[in-house]
Design a protein around this motif. Structure first.
Motif, PDB file in Angstrom:
ATOM      1  N   MET A 135       0.838  -1.207   0.000  1.00 60.19           N
ATOM      2  CA  MET A 135       0.000   0.000   0.000  1.00 60.19           C
ATOM      3  C   MET A 135       0.870   1.253   0.000  1.00 60.19           C
ATOM      4  N   SER A 136       1.967   1.216   0.726  1.00 55.48           N
ATOM      5  CA  SER A 136       2.889   2.357   0.740  1.00 55.48           C
ATOM      6  C   SER A 136       3.496   2.589  -0.635  1.00 55.48           C
ATOM      7  N   ARG A 137       3.836   1.494  -1.323  1.00 53.77           N
ATOM      8  CA  ARG A 137       4.363   1.633  -2.686  1.00 53.77           C
ATOM      9  C   ARG A 137       3.316   2.236  -3.609  1.00 53.77           C
ATOM     10  N   ASP A 138       2.058   1.801  -3.457  1.00 53.70           N
ATOM     11  CA  ASP A 138       0.976   2.373  -4.276  1.00 53.70           C
ATOM     12  C   ASP A 138       0.808   3.864  -3.988  1.00 53.70           C
ATOM     13  N   LYS A 139       0.891   4.230  -2.727  1.00 49.81           N
ATOM     14  CA  LYS A 139       0.745   5.639  -2.360  1.00 49.81           C
ATOM     15  C   LYS A 139       1.873   6.461  -2.980  1.00 49.81           C
ATOM     16  N   LYS A 140       3.076   5.909  -2.947  1.00 47.62           N
ATOM     17  CA  LYS A 140       4.213   6.616  -3.538  1.00 47.62           C
ATOM     18  C   LYS A 140       4.020   6.764  -5.050  1.00 47.62           C
ATOM     19  N   LYS A 141       3.529   5.729  -5.705  1.00 50.87           N
ATOM     20  CA  LYS A 141       3.275   5.812  -7.141  1.00 50.87           C
ATOM     21  C   LYS A 141       2.220   6.860  -7.457  1.00 50.87           C
ATOM     22  N   LEU A 142       1.170   6.930  -6.620  1.00 52.76           N
ATOM     23  CA  LEU A 142       0.141   7.940  -6.845  1.00 52.76           C
ATOM     24  C   LEU A 142       0.679   9.342  -6.654  1.00 52.76           C
ATOM     25  N   LEU A 143       1.500   9.534  -5.640  1.00 53.99           N
ATOM     26  CA  LEU A 143       2.091  10.857  -5.404  1.00 53.99           C
ATOM     27  C   LEU A 143       3.026  11.241  -6.546  1.00 53.99           C
ATOM     28  N   ASP A 144       3.789  10.279  -7.040  1.00 55.53           N
ATOM     29  CA  ASP A 144       4.698  10.563  -8.164  1.00 55.53           C
ATOM     30  C   ASP A 144       3.891  10.906  -9.428  1.00 55.53           C
ATOM     31  N   ALA A 145       2.806  10.184  -9.650  1.00 52.25           N
ATOM     32  CA  ALA A 145       1.979  10.462 -10.824  1.00 52.25           C
ATOM     33  C   ALA A 145       1.304  11.837 -10.721  1.00 52.25           C
ATOM     34  N   ASP A 146       0.863  12.192  -9.531  1.00 51.85           N
ATOM     35  CA  ASP A 146       0.256  13.524  -9.330  1.00 51.85           C
ATOM     36  C   ASP A 146       1.283  14.632  -9.518  1.00 51.85           C
ATOM     37  N   ARG A 147       2.504  14.358  -9.120  1.00 50.06           N
ATOM     38  CA  ARG A 147       3.551  15.364  -9.251  1.00 50.06           C
ATOM     39  C   ARG A 147       3.897  15.620 -10.716  1.00 50.06           C
ATOM     40  N   LEU A 148       3.797  14.587 -11.543  1.00 50.70           N
ATOM     41  CA  LEU A 148       4.119  14.732 -12.953  1.00 50.70           C
ATOM     42  C   LEU A 148       3.033  15.465 -13.739  1.00 50.70           C
ATOM     43  N   ARG A 149       1.814  15.483 -13.230  1.00 48.95           N
ATOM     44  CA  ARG A 149       0.725  16.141 -13.958  1.00 48.95           C
ATOM     45  C   ARG A 149       0.892  17.604 -14.029  1.00 48.95           C
TER      46      ARG A 149
END
Length: 149
Positions: A135-149
């Protein structure tokens, strides 16, 4: 919304392990010809078995929280919190088992035998920790994806 991946499998394995643990004794104490079992559904002497309310409650609580946690995928932060609480409850159950073994084991003449079923909650906690890490890895992926937008 987060797409569920491996954490659902980890949580389901933890649920199965805790359900199996409920039906078998974790410890057995022997003194001479007397045998006392200690488990969630089997506690007491061989002819007079009863339910251990503390251990059964903790086992059911861990299982239910892990099962509910599978369906909390729409809110990742809540899912991580419930998983963390589940890990804490699992650790408290292991502490309760160890305290029971220590208290009865220090009585004169009692011998404590650890059954292999006592490792099922340990494995369940390991799978809960693996689910929390996923779940922590998923959260990190979501934060990284939001940062790229």
């Amino acid at each position: 919304m987060v797409i569920q991946r491996i954490q659902s499998v980890y949580l389901l394995i933890a649920v199965i392990l805790m359900i199996v643990f409920a039906f078998f004794p974790a410890l057995s104490f022997e003194m001479g010809d007397k045998t006392v079992l200690f488990g969630a559904l089997e506690t007491g002497r061989a002819g007079n078995l009863h339910v251990n309310p503390l251990l059964l409650t903790l086992t059911i609580l861990i299982s239910l929280l892990a099962l509910i946690d599978i369906f909390l995928f729409k809110n990742l932060q809540r899912q991580m919190t419930v998983c963390f609480v589940d890990i804490i409850i699992g650790l408290s159950m292991l502490i309760a088992i160890c305290v029971q073994a220590f208290v009865v084991g220090n009585r004169d003449g009692w011998i404590v035998y650890w059954q292999w079923y006592v490792f099922l909650p340990v494995l369940a906690i390991i799978f809960l920790v693996l689910a929390h890490n996923a779940m922590s890895r998923d959260k990190k992926k979501l934060l990284d994806a939001d940062r790229l937008r």
